[in-house]
Design a protein around this motif. Structure first.
Motif, PDB file in Angstrom:
ATOM      1  N   CYS A 245       0.850  -1.193   0.000  1.00  0.00           N
ATOM      2  CA  CYS A 245       0.000   0.000   0.000  1.00  0.00           C
ATOM      3  C   CYS A 245       0.890   1.249   0.000  1.00  0.00           C
ATOM      4  O   CYS A 245       0.857   2.075   0.915  1.00  0.00           O
ATOM      5  CB  CYS A 245      -0.914  -0.006   1.218  1.00  0.00           C
ATOM      6  N   ASP A 246       1.698   1.352  -1.044  1.00  0.00           N
ATOM      7  CA  ASP A 246       2.672   2.432  -1.151  1.00  0.00           C
ATOM      8  C   ASP A 246       2.040   3.643  -1.845  1.00  0.00           C
ATOM      9  O   ASP A 246       1.062   3.523  -2.587  1.00  0.00           O
ATOM     10  CB  ASP A 246       3.894   2.004  -1.977  1.00  0.00           C
ATOM     11  N   GLU A 247       2.640   4.800  -1.621  1.00  0.00           N
ATOM     12  CA  GLU A 247       2.272   5.974  -2.402  1.00  0.00           C
ATOM     13  C   GLU A 247       2.593   5.696  -3.869  1.00  0.00           C
ATOM     14  O   GLU A 247       3.644   5.170  -4.198  1.00  0.00           O
ATOM     15  CB  GLU A 247       3.077   7.170  -1.916  1.00  0.00           C
ATOM     16  N   GLY A 248       1.664   6.005  -4.736  1.00  0.00           N
ATOM     17  CA  GLY A 248       1.855   5.720  -6.155  1.00  0.00           C
ATOM     18  C   GLY A 248       1.250   4.407  -6.591  1.00  0.00           C
ATOM     19  O   GLY A 248       1.060   4.160  -7.781  1.00  0.00           O
ATOM     20  N   ILE A 249       0.919   3.555  -5.620  1.00  0.00           N
ATOM     21  CA  ILE A 249       0.256   2.276  -5.925  1.00  0.00           C
ATOM     22  C   ILE A 249      -1.220   2.341  -5.556  1.00  0.00           C
ATOM     23  O   ILE A 249      -2.071   1.794  -6.241  1.00  0.00           O
ATOM     24  CB  ILE A 249       0.971   1.120  -5.198  1.00  0.00           C
ATOM     25  N   LEU A 250      -1.538   3.039  -4.463  1.00  0.00           N
ATOM     26  CA  LEU A 250      -2.925   3.275  -4.064  1.00  0.00           C
ATOM     27  C   LEU A 250      -3.081   4.765  -3.774  1.00  0.00           C
ATOM     28  O   LEU A 250      -2.605   5.220  -2.729  1.00  0.00           O
ATOM     29  CB  LEU A 250      -3.270   2.467  -2.810  1.00  0.00           C
ATOM     30  N   PRO A 251      -3.708   5.576  -4.614  1.00  0.00           N
ATOM     31  CA  PRO A 251      -4.219   5.205  -5.938  1.00  0.00           C
ATOM     32  C   PRO A 251      -3.077   4.964  -6.920  1.00  0.00           C
ATOM     33  O   PRO A 251      -1.978   5.503  -6.749  1.00  0.00           O
ATOM     34  CB  PRO A 251      -5.064   6.413  -6.340  1.00  0.00           C
ATOM     35  N   LEU A 252      -3.374   4.179  -7.950  1.00  0.00           N
ATOM     36  CA  LEU A 252      -2.356   3.794  -8.912  1.00  0.00           C
ATOM     37  C   LEU A 252      -1.984   4.978  -9.795  1.00  0.00           C
ATOM     38  O   LEU A 252      -2.839   5.589 -10.434  1.00  0.00           O
ATOM     39  CB  LEU A 252      -2.886   2.633  -9.763  1.00  0.00           C
ATOM     40  N   ASP A 253      -0.678   5.289  -9.835  1.00  0.00           N
ATOM     41  CA  ASP A 253      -0.205   6.465 -10.577  1.00  0.00           C
ATOM     42  C   ASP A 253      -0.641   6.453 -12.038  1.00  0.00           C
ATOM     43  O   ASP A 253      -0.996   7.495 -12.599  1.00  0.00           O
ATOM     44  CB  ASP A 253       1.327   6.552 -10.509  1.00  0.00           C
ATOM     45  N   GLU A 254      -0.598   5.268 -12.681  1.00  0.00           N
ATOM     46  CA  GLU A 254      -0.941   5.214 -14.115  1.00  0.00           C
ATOM     47  C   GLU A 254      -2.382   5.634 -14.378  1.00  0.00           C
ATOM     48  O   GLU A 254      -2.676   6.302 -15.371  1.00  0.00           O
ATOM     49  CB  GLU A 254      -0.719   3.797 -14.668  1.00  0.00           C
ATOM     50  N   ARG A 255      -3.289   5.246 -13.472  1.00  0.00           N
ATOM     51  CA  ARG A 255      -4.688   5.642 -13.630  1.00  0.00           C
ATOM     52  C   ARG A 255      -4.861   7.134 -13.410  1.00  0.00           C
ATOM     53  O   ARG A 255      -5.597   7.805 -14.142  1.00  0.00           O
ATOM     54  CB  ARG A 255      -5.580   4.875 -12.657  1.00  0.00           C
ATOM     55  N   VAL A 256      -4.194   7.662 -12.411  1.00  0.00           N
ATOM     56  CA  VAL A 256      -4.292   9.096 -12.114  1.00  0.00           C
ATOM     57  C   VAL A 256      -3.769   9.913 -13.284  1.00  0.00           C
ATOM     58  O   VAL A 256      -4.366  10.922 -13.684  1.00  0.00           O
ATOM     59  CB  VAL A 256      -3.519   9.429 -10.825  1.00  0.00           C
ATOM     60  N   ALA A 257      -2.655   9.465 -13.879  1.00  0.00           N
ATOM     61  CA  ALA A 257      -2.050  10.199 -15.001  1.00  0.00           C
ATOM     62  C   ALA A 257      -2.948  10.182 -16.228  1.00  0.00           C
ATOM     63  O   ALA A 257      -2.891  11.099 -17.067  1.00  0.00           O
ATOM     64  CB  ALA A 257      -0.685   9.603 -15.337  1.00  0.00           C
ATOM     65  N   ASP A 258      -3.781   9.165 -16.378  1.00  0.00           N
ATOM     66  CA  ASP A 258      -4.646   9.034 -17.554  1.00  0.00           C
ATOM     67  C   ASP A 258      -5.960   9.790 -17.431  1.00  0.00           C
ATOM     68  O   ASP A 258      -6.751   9.811 -18.376  1.00  0.00           O
ATOM     69  CB  ASP A 258      -4.945   7.557 -17.826  1.00  0.00           C
ATOM     70  N   ALA A 259      -6.229  10.391 -16.277  1.00  0.00           N
ATOM     71  CA  ALA A 259      -7.508  11.085 -16.073  1.00  0.00           C
ATOM     72  C   ALA A 259      -7.655  12.234 -17.063  1.00  0.00           C
ATOM     73  O   ALA A 259      -6.743  13.051 -17.226  1.00  0.00           O
ATOM     74  CB  ALA A 259      -7.608  11.600 -14.645  1.00  0.00           C
TER      75      ALA A 259
END
Length: 307
Positions: A245-259
């Motif tokens: 449960c690391d920063e960048g994994i929850l929430p997942l960075d790739e999903r956040v970047a694609d918003a």
């Protein structure tokens, strides 16, 4: 059907008339290409079956019961509704809005399935301890509202048994995390919990190896379930570890970047919270969450309760 009449289900940002006009030929071209290659989609399959059943005087079943209804897609809901005659007892749906992780929200009433005034929120939890349920509920809003305006009130829910407080551990390295997890799992095994009653969940399939490495060498480790959070639905264990449960994994960075916009970003954050909620509520008696510092911002809610 006119372009303007097609709903953009699950999206908070509406498309303007010019955007719809530009996108409609793209959708039409995809449909034509699929038809030319004799391909279809599951949405088309369920829509076709629903239309065929709607034309029949007799339906295959008198009653239909559906669990996990919060993750039904529109075409799937239409199909199940068409399996039984229209009426107050033809269709029974059971679900939890807080566990909706596969489907954007949409209006059931717009598809002819109107449960307004006939729905009930269950308030007794038989699966998860009071301590785990109370902590996990902090990941979600107190009131969840669906697209038809129905409220899922999460106050007043009680569990029928107590257990240890969930633990939240922030560690400096992957090796340190493995030590924490291995120690906890070994203690559970020592208490008499069977290996097949222990589950370890991570955010992505790529992180499953990190979970497997943490329990390597423990007795009957092969019998312990290690899986992504998205596969946790419907499972139940006496003890659960939610790892990485690391920063960048929850929430997942790739999903956040694609918003694409703020509305979609909000939806991503909500879905990621629900994934963690689902993973946590697989635990009946013991729950451990671990991550490498800096850990996920979501763990702050759980740490407040666990502390």
């Amino acid at each position: 059907m006119p372009i303007s009449a097609v709903e953009r289900m699950g999206r908070k940002s509406r498309l303007g008339p010019n955007q719809r006009a530009r996108l409609w030929p793209v959708f039409a071209a995809v449909r034509e290409a699929l038809a030319a290659e004799r391909y279809t989609t599951w949405a088309s399959v369920f829509t076709g079956l629903a239309d065929a059943l709607a034309g029949r005087a007799a339906r295959p079943f008198d009653h239909v019961i559906i669990d996990e209804a919060q993750d039904l897609a529109p075409a799937e809901l239409r199909f199940f509704a068409a399996l039984a005659p229209a009426g107050p007892d033809g269709l029974f749906l059971s679900g939890d809005i807080g566990q909706r992780i596969f489907q954007h929200p949409y209006s059931w009433a717009s598809l002819g399935v109107d449960v307004r005034g006939r729905s009930h929120t269950l308030k007794v939890c038989y699966r998860t301890s009071q301590q785990i349920r109370r902590a996990a509920d902090r990941l979600l809003p107190t009131v969840l509202r669906d697209s038809d305006g129905l409220d899922d009130e999460r106050r007043g829910i009680v569990s029928v048994f107590d257990g240890p407080q969930p633990e939240v551990k922030s560690v400096p390295t992957i090796a340190a995390e493995a030590d924490v997890v291995r120690s906890a799992v070994a203690a559970w095994l020592g208490e008499g919990i069977s290996a097949n009653e222990i589950g370890l969940f991570v955010r992505t399939p790529q992180l499953v190896a990190r979970a497997r490495a943490a329990i390597d060498g423990l007795a009957d480790a092969a019998s312990m379930v290690t899986a992504p959070m998205s596969l946790a639905k419907g499972l139940e264990f006496r003890a659960v570890v939610v790892m990485a449960c690391d920063e960048g994994i929850l929430p997942l960075d790739e999903r956040v970047a694609d918003a694409a916009d703020e509305a979609e970003l909000d939806d991503i954050y909500e879905t990621e919270r629900r994934l963690l909620y689902v993973a946590c509520t697989r635990a009946r008696e013991h729950l451990l969450l671990t991550g490498i510092s800096p850990v996920s911002e979501y763990l702050a809610d759980l740490q407040t309760m666990a502390g």
